[in-house]
Design a protein around this motif. Structure first.
Motif, PDB file in Angstrom:
ATOM      1  N   LEU A 336     -28.473 -26.778  -4.180  1.00 23.51           N
ATOM      2  CA  LEU A 336     -28.543 -25.553  -4.777  1.00 23.51           C
ATOM      3  C   LEU A 336     -28.203 -24.989  -3.638  1.00 23.51           C
ATOM      4  N   TYR A 337     -27.000 -23.948  -3.709  1.00 25.28           N
ATOM      5  CA  TYR A 337     -26.650 -22.893  -2.376  1.00 25.28           C
ATOM      6  C   TYR A 337     -26.314 -22.039  -3.831  1.00 25.28           C
ATOM      7  N   THR A 338     -26.012 -20.792  -2.879  1.00 24.27           N
ATOM      8  CA  THR A 338     -25.846 -19.554  -3.463  1.00 24.27           C
ATOM      9  C   THR A 338     -24.102 -19.190  -2.736  1.00 24.27           C
ATOM     10  N   LEU A 339     -23.451 -19.035  -3.383  1.00 17.92           N
ATOM     11  CA  LEU A 339     -22.169 -18.116  -3.560  1.00 17.92           C
ATOM     12  C   LEU A 339     -21.719 -17.350  -2.633  1.00 17.92           C
ATOM     13  N   PRO A 340     -20.852 -17.179  -2.340  1.00 17.22           N
ATOM     14  CA  PRO A 340     -19.846 -18.028  -2.219  1.00 17.22           C
ATOM     15  C   PRO A 340     -21.016 -19.389  -0.753  1.00 17.22           C
ATOM     16  N   HIS A 341     -19.963 -20.872  -0.734  1.00 18.00           N
ATOM     17  CA  HIS A 341     -20.553 -21.866  -0.215  1.00 18.00           C
ATOM     18  C   HIS A 341     -19.841 -21.504   1.435  1.00 18.00           C
ATOM     19  N   THR A 342     -21.581 -21.085   2.380  1.00 17.65           N
ATOM     20  CA  THR A 342     -20.756 -20.839   3.267  1.00 17.65           C
ATOM     21  C   THR A 342     -21.270 -21.782   4.505  1.00 17.65           C
ATOM     22  N   PHE A 343     -21.620 -22.395   3.890  1.00 19.08           N
ATOM     23  CA  PHE A 343     -21.955 -23.871   5.312  1.00 19.08           C
ATOM     24  C   PHE A 343     -21.027 -24.699   5.406  1.00 19.08           C
ATOM     25  N   SER A 344     -20.565 -25.096   6.025  1.00 16.54           N
ATOM     26  CA  SER A 344     -19.353 -26.075   7.332  1.00 16.54           C
ATOM     27  C   SER A 344     -19.267 -27.333   6.386  1.00 16.54           C
ATOM     28  N   MET A 345     -20.207 -27.837   6.033  1.00 16.32           N
ATOM     29  CA  MET A 345     -20.189 -29.595   5.751  1.00 16.32           C
ATOM     30  C   MET A 345     -20.195 -29.646   3.692  1.00 16.32           C
ATOM     31  N   SER A 346     -19.448 -29.851   3.311  1.00 21.22           N
ATOM     32  CA  SER A 346     -19.893 -30.387   1.807  1.00 21.22           C
ATOM     33  C   SER A 346     -19.364 -31.871   1.456  1.00 21.22           C
ATOM     34  N   THR A 347     -19.424 -32.336   0.310  1.00 22.36           N
ATOM     35  CA  THR A 347     -18.871 -33.394  -0.439  1.00 22.36           C
ATOM     36  C   THR A 347     -18.174 -33.597  -1.199  1.00 22.36           C
ATOM     37  N   LEU A 348     -17.012 -34.210  -1.057  1.00 23.19           N
ATOM     38  CA  LEU A 348     -16.520 -34.041  -2.399  1.00 23.19           C
ATOM     39  C   LEU A 348     -16.418 -35.402  -3.380  1.00 23.19           C
ATOM     40  N   ASP A 349     -16.723 -35.181  -4.381  1.00 29.15           N
ATOM     41  CA  ASP A 349     -16.920 -37.095  -5.196  1.00 29.15           C
ATOM     42  C   ASP A 349     -17.531 -36.554  -7.335  1.00 29.15           C
ATOM     43  N   ASP A 350     -15.955 -36.429  -7.330  1.00 23.72           N
ATOM     44  CA  ASP A 350     -16.676 -36.387  -9.074  1.00 23.72           C
ATOM     45  C   ASP A 350     -17.326 -37.178  -9.559  1.00 23.72           C
ATOM     46  N   LYS A 351     -18.770 -37.705  -9.383  1.00 25.22           N
ATOM     47  CA  LYS A 351     -20.052 -37.759  -9.951  1.00 25.22           C
ATOM     48  C   LYS A 351     -20.748 -36.555 -10.063  1.00 25.22           C
ATOM     49  N   TYR A 364     -13.853 -25.507 -13.225  1.00 23.41           N
ATOM     50  CA  TYR A 364     -13.299 -26.873 -13.358  1.00 23.41           C
ATOM     51  C   TYR A 364     -14.922 -27.395 -14.737  1.00 23.41           C
ATOM     52  N   VAL A 365     -13.941 -27.686 -15.873  1.00 24.39           N
ATOM     53  CA  VAL A 365     -15.443 -28.581 -16.592  1.00 24.39           C
ATOM     54  C   VAL A 365     -15.154 -29.876 -16.406  1.00 24.39           C
ATOM     55  N   HIS A 366     -16.193 -30.169 -16.105  1.00 24.92           N
ATOM     56  CA  HIS A 366     -16.182 -32.288 -15.781  1.00 24.92           C
ATOM     57  C   HIS A 366     -15.977 -32.788 -17.438  1.00 24.92           C
ATOM     58  N   PRO A 367     -15.237 -33.454 -17.297  1.00 30.54           N
ATOM     59  CA  PRO A 367     -14.327 -34.259 -18.580  1.00 30.54           C
ATOM     60  C   PRO A 367     -15.894 -35.245 -19.093  1.00 30.54           C
ATOM     61  N   LEU A 389     -10.575 -41.055  -7.153  1.00 35.55           N
ATOM     62  CA  LEU A 389     -11.605 -39.548  -7.540  1.00 35.55           C
ATOM     63  C   LEU A 389     -11.036 -39.284  -8.766  1.00 35.55           C
ATOM     64  N   GLN A 390     -10.944 -38.949  -9.704  1.00 40.11           N
ATOM     65  CA  GLN A 390     -10.432 -39.015 -11.159  1.00 40.11           C
ATOM     66  C   GLN A 390      -9.292 -37.988 -11.424  1.00 40.11           C
ATOM     67  N   ASP A 391      -7.781 -38.726 -11.914  1.00 31.83           N
ATOM     68  CA  ASP A 391      -7.293 -37.250 -12.106  1.00 31.83           C
ATOM     69  C   ASP A 391      -7.104 -35.900 -12.123  1.00 31.83           C
ATOM     70  N   LYS A 392      -8.067 -35.799 -13.028  1.00 29.71           N
ATOM     71  CA  LYS A 392      -7.960 -33.969 -13.863  1.00 29.71           C
ATOM     72  C   LYS A 392      -8.831 -33.621 -12.697  1.00 29.71           C
ATOM     73  N   LEU A 393      -9.099 -34.292 -11.583  1.00 28.81           N
ATOM     74  CA  LEU A 393     -10.460 -33.317 -10.270  1.00 28.81           C
ATOM     75  C   LEU A 393      -8.838 -32.017  -9.737  1.00 28.81           C
ATOM     76  N   TRP A 394      -8.371 -32.965  -9.927  1.00 28.35           N
ATOM     77  CA  TRP A 394      -6.694 -32.476  -8.391  1.00 28.35           C
ATOM     78  C   TRP A 394      -6.286 -31.004  -8.403  1.00 28.35           C
ATOM     79  N   PRO A 395      -5.953 -30.559 -10.384  1.00 30.88           N
ATOM     80  CA  PRO A 395      -5.393 -29.546 -10.811  1.00 30.88           C
ATOM     81  C   PRO A 395      -6.198 -28.395  -9.763  1.00 30.88           C
ATOM     82  N   VAL A 396      -6.978 -28.778  -9.509  1.00 33.51           N
ATOM     83  CA  VAL A 396      -8.834 -27.576  -9.811  1.00 33.51           C
ATOM     84  C   VAL A 396      -9.580 -26.996  -8.062  1.00 33.51           C
ATOM     85  N   ILE A 397      -8.810 -28.416  -7.622  1.00 33.02           N
ATOM     86  CA  ILE A 397      -8.987 -28.505  -5.912  1.00 33.02           C
ATOM     87  C   ILE A 397      -8.454 -27.696  -5.334  1.00 33.02           C
TER      88      ILE A 397
END
Length: 550
Positions: A336-351, A364-367, A389-397
């Protein structure tokens, strides 16, 4: 138009985009005008040796530094994988920190030699102009603290290191009337007394530290710290511990909190701020925690987010939070984090599944659920990616304009190079690419104009001669300047140095039984004399050496 025809103001603006080492090598002693411009430039800019080549470092130390010691106001020395043994080479030229008579800022990164660190810390008494001192992952002894607090003009001191249970409860014993900004980031075993720090740092305005679960009441403040305006805390503390600390900083205007293992809901945070922090203007929160797999994770997220939807959060302050979660093995992981995300490290994982309190969040609404997923994190510098990563994820990155480092992990030994290439194409400033997994990725399938650092040291498969040949002929291999790799044949090390023409630093884990104990000596007989080679370190069943090549 000739460069010499440009106005001084334009040339100084151009200098801002160039490394100090490059400026010295190009313009120093060219003529009196450029020497004066360099003097003006270095009055407000770093001489940064963080990622310098060995050749440039040697030339600057031999030819340029002796002539401009008194003009340098900011210096950075680093012994990371890109510049191993740099401080040894630095002092080998009979240079001392005391010669930088007008130095205002000193940054020391990854210094590993205790003797050299002692020498530098004992030289601090000569550096009376020093305003900013930064120590990052270096050996640190509590006896250094009084040396630092004795600096008459020091305003900012930051340390990130492993303190090995060093206690700050009895230091400092000297009062600093100049120090205003203090950051102590250390392992959870270090001990300190905030009350003592404030007693001997009476003008402290900002403080960053870690509070562990052993931060007991006897370490708490017994009076209000009226000077502190900014706090950055990382902790696994309890609600009561946090409350006891924050009730004594009534003038706080900025609060950043990172927690691991505990979470406080919006009602608790709201009460703390309402009761104790009337002047707070900036609040940044980053909480990670886990729960057993049997709970209804989405229901828990809804309950937590509802506590951040009160008038205090949404209307008065417009502070919005986002919560993401996923099932991992036998636990639900939450972030859980405040927006906008201001921390330097993140994880990209469609799970991950996401929900936010921002009613205008375009996400993006998770399928597979109604949860919200958003990757609009423009400040991310480091990214961990789990493929595929799921194909539906790419348009929102969106594009990662500031991303400098990607670490790629694959759980099924396939790195999905087309997906990775698509991600690389969205990161125009990407410098470092790292892989972890059982099998080697096909580097030849990747291209990037910006990548200069490859980390292949966490791949379980050792690079043999054919794999090294393929790497040397790949696009990324040709332009690679820093390489971390594992090999099972010592002969591959000189081969990589010879064939990778742009390589300036090499870190190798070698599992060759023939050189288990004398790899460094063997390499010194086969590599150029100006190549700096560290002593081997044991990483059973391999040994590790670092080379600063050219």
């Amino acid at each position: 138009m000739k460069l010499e025809l440009l106005a001084n103001e334009i040339l100084l603006n151009v200098f801002e985009f160039l490394q100090g080492v490059d400026l010295l090598r190009t313009f120093h002693r060219l003529n009196a005008r450029f020497d004066n411009l360099l003097f003006i430039h270095f009055r407000s800019n770093y001489l940064n040796f963080k990622s310098v080549s060995k050749t440039d470092f040697d030339i600057v130390c031999q030819q340029h530094l002796p002539l401009i010691f008194d003009r340098i106001i900011a210096l950075r020395l680093s012994e990371n994988d890109e510049t191993p043994q740099q401080t040894r080479c630095f002092f080998a030229y009979n240079i001392t920190l005391g010669q930088f008579t007008h130095l205002q800022s000193l940054s020391l990164y990854y210094i590993c030699d205790n003797v050299i660190m002692d020498i530098m810390m004992n030289t601090l008494c000569q550096m009376t102009s020093l305003i900013h001192l930064d120590i990052h992952i270096c050996p640190f002894h509590f006896s250094y603290i009084n040396n630092i607090w004795s600096l008459p003009r020091l305003v900012r001191f930051g340390i990130l290191t492993i303190l090995h249970q060093i206690s700050w409860t009895n230091v400092p014993t000297i009062k600093s009337l100049s120090l205003q900004h203090l950051s102590i980031q250390a392992d959870p075993d270090y001990d300190f007394s905030l009350e003592r720090i404030l007693k001997y740092t009476p003008h402290l305005r900002s403080f960053r530290t870690h509070l562990d679960r052993d931060y007991h009441s006897h370490k708490q403040l017994s009076y209000d710290a009226l000077s502190i305006e900014s706090l950055h805390l990382s902790s696994d503390y309890s609600h009561n511990t946090l409350q006891q600390l924050l009730k004594h900083v009534p003038n706080l205007t900025k609060l950043i909190v990172q927690t691991d293992g505990k979470y406080l809901d919006g009602h608790i945070w709201e009460k703390i701020m309402t009761d104790y922090l009337p002047k707070l203007k900036i609040f940044r929160l980053n909480m990670t925690f886990d729960k057993r797999a049997q709970i209804d994770a989405e229901q828990l997220v809804d309950e937590i987010l509802d506590t951040f939807r009160t008038n205090f959060w949404i209307n008065e302050h417009k502070w919005f939070v986002q919560c993401c979660w996923k099932l991992w093995r036998n636990e639900n992981l939450f972030y859980l984090y405040t927006l906008p995300h201001t921390f330097s490290m993140s994880t990209l994982d469609d799970k991950w599944q996401f929900k936010s309190t921002n009613p205008q969040d375009i996400s993006y609404v998770h399928p597979q659920s109604t949860c919200v997923l958003s990757f609009r994190c423009s400040d991310i510098r480091q990214l961990h990616v789990s493929l595929p990563l799921q194909d539906k994820l790419w348009p929102v990155i969106s594009s990662f304009d500031r991303l400098s480092s990607i670490s790629v992990q694959s759980f099924n030994d396939i790195f999905y190079m087309s997906q990775l290439q698509a991600l690389i194409d969205k990161a125009p400033r990407l410098y470092s690419l790292a892989f972890s997994g059982k099998s080697s990725p096909d580097i030849a399938k990747l291209t990037s104009k910006s990548i200069r650092r490859l980390d292949l040291s966490d791949i379980e498969t050792y690079f043999n001669k054919p794999a090294c040949i393929s790497l040397c002929h790949s696009s990324l291999g040709i332009q690679c300047e820093v390489l971390l790799i594992q090999t099972n044949d010592r002969q591959n090390i000189p081969y990589l140095v010879k064939k990778m023409k742009n390589l300036r630093a090499l870190c190798v884990k070698c599992n060759d039984k023939a050189t288990r104990c004398n790899l460094s000596s063997w390499l010194r007989q086969r590599l150029p004399l100006n190549c700096s080679i560290s002593d081997e370190a044991n990483f059973a069943p391999s040994v590790r050496v670092q080379l600063w090549i050219r």
